[in-house]
Structure formats: C-alpha cells, structure tokens
Design an enzyme around this catalytic site. Structure first.
Site, PDB file in Angstrom:
ATOM      1  N   HIS A 162     -54.873   0.926 -46.731  1.00 28.85           N
ATOM      2  CA  HIS A 162     -54.001  -0.073 -46.164  1.00 28.85           C
ATOM      3  C   HIS A 162     -54.487  -1.764 -46.368  1.00 28.85           C
ATOM      4  O   HIS A 162     -53.137  -2.562 -46.799  1.00 28.85           O
ATOM      5  CB  HIS A 162     -53.703  -0.561 -44.744  1.00 28.85           C
ATOM      6  CG  HIS A 162     -53.445   1.136 -44.468  1.00 28.85           C
ATOM      7  ND1 HIS A 162     -51.933   1.228 -44.232  1.00 28.85           N
ATOM      8  CD2 HIS A 162     -54.348   2.340 -43.728  1.00 28.85           C
ATOM      9  CE1 HIS A 162     -51.955   2.514 -43.289  1.00 28.85           C
ATOM     10  NE2 HIS A 162     -52.647   2.655 -43.210  1.00 28.85           N
ATOM     11  N   HIS A 169     -45.636   1.224 -38.303  1.00 26.43           N
ATOM     12  CA  HIS A 169     -44.829   2.712 -38.945  1.00 26.43           C
ATOM     13  C   HIS A 169     -43.050   1.748 -39.170  1.00 26.43           C
ATOM     14  O   HIS A 169     -42.456   1.970 -40.042  1.00 26.43           O
ATOM     15  CB  HIS A 169     -44.882   3.124 -38.130  1.00 26.43           C
ATOM     16  CG  HIS A 169     -45.958   4.485 -38.008  1.00 26.43           C
ATOM     17  ND1 HIS A 169     -46.262   5.918 -37.418  1.00 26.43           N
ATOM     18  CD2 HIS A 169     -47.368   4.570 -39.224  1.00 26.43           C
ATOM     19  CE1 HIS A 169     -46.967   5.493 -37.916  1.00 26.43           C
ATOM     20  NE2 HIS A 169     -47.437   5.114 -38.957  1.00 26.43           N
TER      21      HIS A 169
END
Length: 417
Positions: free
Chosen positions: A388, A259
């Site tokens: 992703h 993150h």
C-alpha cells in the site's frame, strides 16, 4: 538518523504534484521502503515477516497475499531502477512456483511455513494477487511471468468467475469442493486491480472486459443505491448481507471506506484504458472518494477503518493503508480535474502520514496508531506490508490515470536521504 524532510513545500501555491521537491520526496520515500523490506529475503524458501526494526519475526508463516505483494512491490522497484529489487522478484516467483502452487489439485495454497502447508484453502483474494504479481513481473521482464499469468488466469476462469453475475466467487477447499457460499467485494476489488494490470501487461481484452463488469456492479449498481458507500459482504446470489461479520481485518462488518478509495481510483484507470467513453465514470469516482473522505476522516486526523451502512463510524481504529489509498485516489482526481479542495486533501493526507505512520529512522510505515496518535499494535505485528505505502509514493509520480508501470520505467532513481 536520517534527516527528515517534509513531504512537500508547505507554502507553495498550486499543486504538490507539480513541484520538484514533492516529486523527489516521493521517490526518496519509495527507495527507503524498498531498502527496508529488502530484509524480507531469506536464504531458504519464502520471506521473513519483519518487526518494526526490520528484524525477522519468530512466526515465519507465509501467506499468499504477502508473497505476491512483495513480488509486485519489488517489480515496481526493479522497473524504477532500485538496485537489488530483482532478487526479491526472483525469490518470490520461485516460491510461488515451487511451494504455493498446488501440484496435486492446481491453484495456489493460502499459507505455508517453509515447505509445510499451514492453510490449504483456495481463496480468490490470493489468486487475484497471483495475477497481479505475474503481470507486474512480466512488465519487469521476468521470464516465468507469462506462464504464471496463463496458469492463474485458467484457474480464475475455471473455479472463480461467475459469468452470469460478472463477478468472482470467493473460496474453495484445497480439492475445489465448496468451502462456503460467501461472496465479497474485497476479492473482486483487488481482482479489478489485477485485471487492469494484466491488461496493461498483455493487451488481452478479456482482462479489461471483466474488470469493467465488476466495476459496473459495485460502482454503477450498488454504490448509488447505498449513498455512495460500498457494503462489503454478499450472499451467493449477490444480495447484500448486512448481518455478516467475519475476520476483523479482512472481513469486518459494514463498509470499509478504504476500499472506496481503491475502487474510485481503479474506476478512473478503467475509464482511461477503455477510451474515456462513459462520462459518468469520473463523476462516480469522485462521489465514492469524497463520500469516504467525509465519512471516515477523524476529528483528530486519520481515517476510521469501518463504518455502519449509514456512514456512522463503527471501528475508529486508524490503520496506515486507508490513508495510502486515499492519497492515490486524490492524486488521480488531481490529475483529471485540478480542484483546490483536492489539493487540500492531498496535503492533509501526506502530512498526517508523514507525522504518524512513516518511520523516519528505520524506514517503512507503522501499521496502526491509537487514539492519542501513538504507534500501537492490536492486529498487526511489526511492519506487515510494503504494497500500500509504496504505491502511495509511486502512483502520484506517474503522468496519467493508467499506464503507471510504463511511466515508472522512465523515472530516475534518487539518492537516499
């Protein structure tokens, strides 16, 4: 069997982003992913989840983030000229409208199985992905995108946005009664992604302003006090909750370096969109990205999933998505300020992904490897996500720190290898 090509010329000087070999490889790999995940399309409502060979899994539960990420990923494919991508976008938009959308209480239901509701919670995490899907679909030209953006924006504003904090709350029951007092970074981080995309799609200043407020809290207030690491979990008053441990995938204890890569890249995108006025933002982004690389890179390659608050590895499980996000973050640093150390990381990350995660035979990426570097499955089944990995291929191809989708509109499809 497809002929395997390396991600870039190993002995080439300078930066892979400048080489036609790497740029063609990136687009070719993105095309292979869209081709693999096209099998998600089903005749009935929703999408199939796929096993490692691209066949439907027996569990056909459809979660909101899976629906919306497919819409977003294939909107990128449609914009990039991938044949048939519009069918996935249309199917997903219809499923959002006719099934995930809660006609009784408003908002979007978390998990369905065909027409049946499996989990009726209303999660900020899912709703910000609805905004991302709507914004990307709008830039792909979908006629229902404006209505979706308006609807989900109203829901986020009414039920999730906390004006005093400048952050989003996390979760409600179906009827908007309180579910918990939990507050978290993950939903807010993805909110920044969705808000910036919505700003690029609509030009509405509220999206940019709210993204900036979220970023200010995590990157200017929390990160410097935590040695450039980002705690995941917070109390209702937005104090760090160091004892929290929830879902091992979506809410693990401690910090999640993946993150930090995402927020670092998003901070640079915000800085670019807001006129590059704050000179500290690029420095902050680099601190976040470099700290996560230093903390999480394993001696045998790959990135550890979670860390303790002081930076010690907590869960050494190696998933595909932190590597993809590190690729996007380092690519952004290279575009901003070309340093040889960034290029070393960029090549190392792509080489590792190419060796361990990319399925060169069938397409798509394996989600997890064990300590020996072999494909394994402890949490995920099959190949759960294109989101992703396709962004890792596409974002380095774009020219700047923002405006990725506009750049992709002018990209050229490549022949499959």
């Amino acid at each position: 069997m497809n002929e395997q090509h390396p991600p870039g010329p190993a002995e080439a000087p300078g930066f892979w982003l400048d080489t036609p070999e790497h740029r063609q490889w990136l687009m070719s790999e993105a095309e292979r992913q869209w081709t693999f995940f096209a099998a998600s399309l089903r005749d009935g409502p929703g999408f199939f989840s796929l096993d490692t060979a691209g066949n439907p899994l027996s569990d056909d539960t459809q979660e909101l983030h899976s629906t919306t990420r497919l819409i977003h990923a294939f909107a990128l494919g449609q914009i990039s000229g991938h044949a048939g991508a519009d069918r996935i976008v249309e199917h997903g938009m219809a499923y959002l409208r006719d099934h995930h959308h809660d006609a009784e209480h408003g908002g979007y239901l978390w998990a369905l199985r065909g027409d049946a509701i499996v989990d009726d919670r209303k999660l900020a995490y899912g709703h910000v992905f609805v905004l991302l899907a709507g914004a990307s679909a709008k830039m792909a030209g979908h006629p229902d995108a404006d209505a979706l953006i308006t609807d989900v924006s109203d829901i986020l504003d009414k039920h999730y946005w906390e004006e005093d904090a400048g952050l989003f709350a996390d979760e409600w029951n179906r009827d908007w009664t309180p579910f918990s007092t939990y507050r978290g970074m993950n939903a807010n981080m993805h909110a920044v992604e969705a808000l910036l995309t919505a700003y690029e799609a609509t030009g509405q200043d509220v999206f940019l302003s709210r993204a900036g407020r979220i970023l200010e809290f995590f990157t200017a207030r929390i990160a410097p006090a935590e040695n450039w690491r980002l705690p995941e979990h917070y109390s209702q008053d937005w104090e760090i909750d160091r004892s929290y441990a929830g879902n091992p995938m979506f809410r693990p204890a401690g910090t999640t370096p993946g993150h930090s890569f995402e927020l670092g890249r998003l901070l640079l995108q915000f800085w670019d969109l807001s006129g590059r006025q704050d000179r500290n933002m690029p420095v902050t982004a680099r601190h976040l990205i470099e700290r996560a690389l230093k903390d999480a890179w394993c001696a045998h390659g790959g990135l550890a999933y979670t860390l303790e608050f002081g930076g010690k590895v907590s869960a050494s499980t190696r998933f595909w998505w932190p590597v993809t996000e590190a690729i996007g973050a380092v690519a952004a640093l290279i575009k901003l300020d070309r340093q040889a150390s960034d290029e070393q990381w960029y090549r190392k990350l792509w080489t590792f992904a190419d060796t361990h995660f990319i399925d060169h035979i069938r397409g798509g990426w394996f989600p997890e490897i064990d300590n020996a570097g072999q494909v394994t499955s402890t949490i995920f089944k099959g190949k759960p996500d294109i989101y992703h990995s396709v962004q890792a291929c596409l974002f380095p191809l774009t020219n700047g720190l923002s405006g990725h989708i506009d750049d992709l509109k002018h990209s050229e499809p490549v022949a499959m290898r």
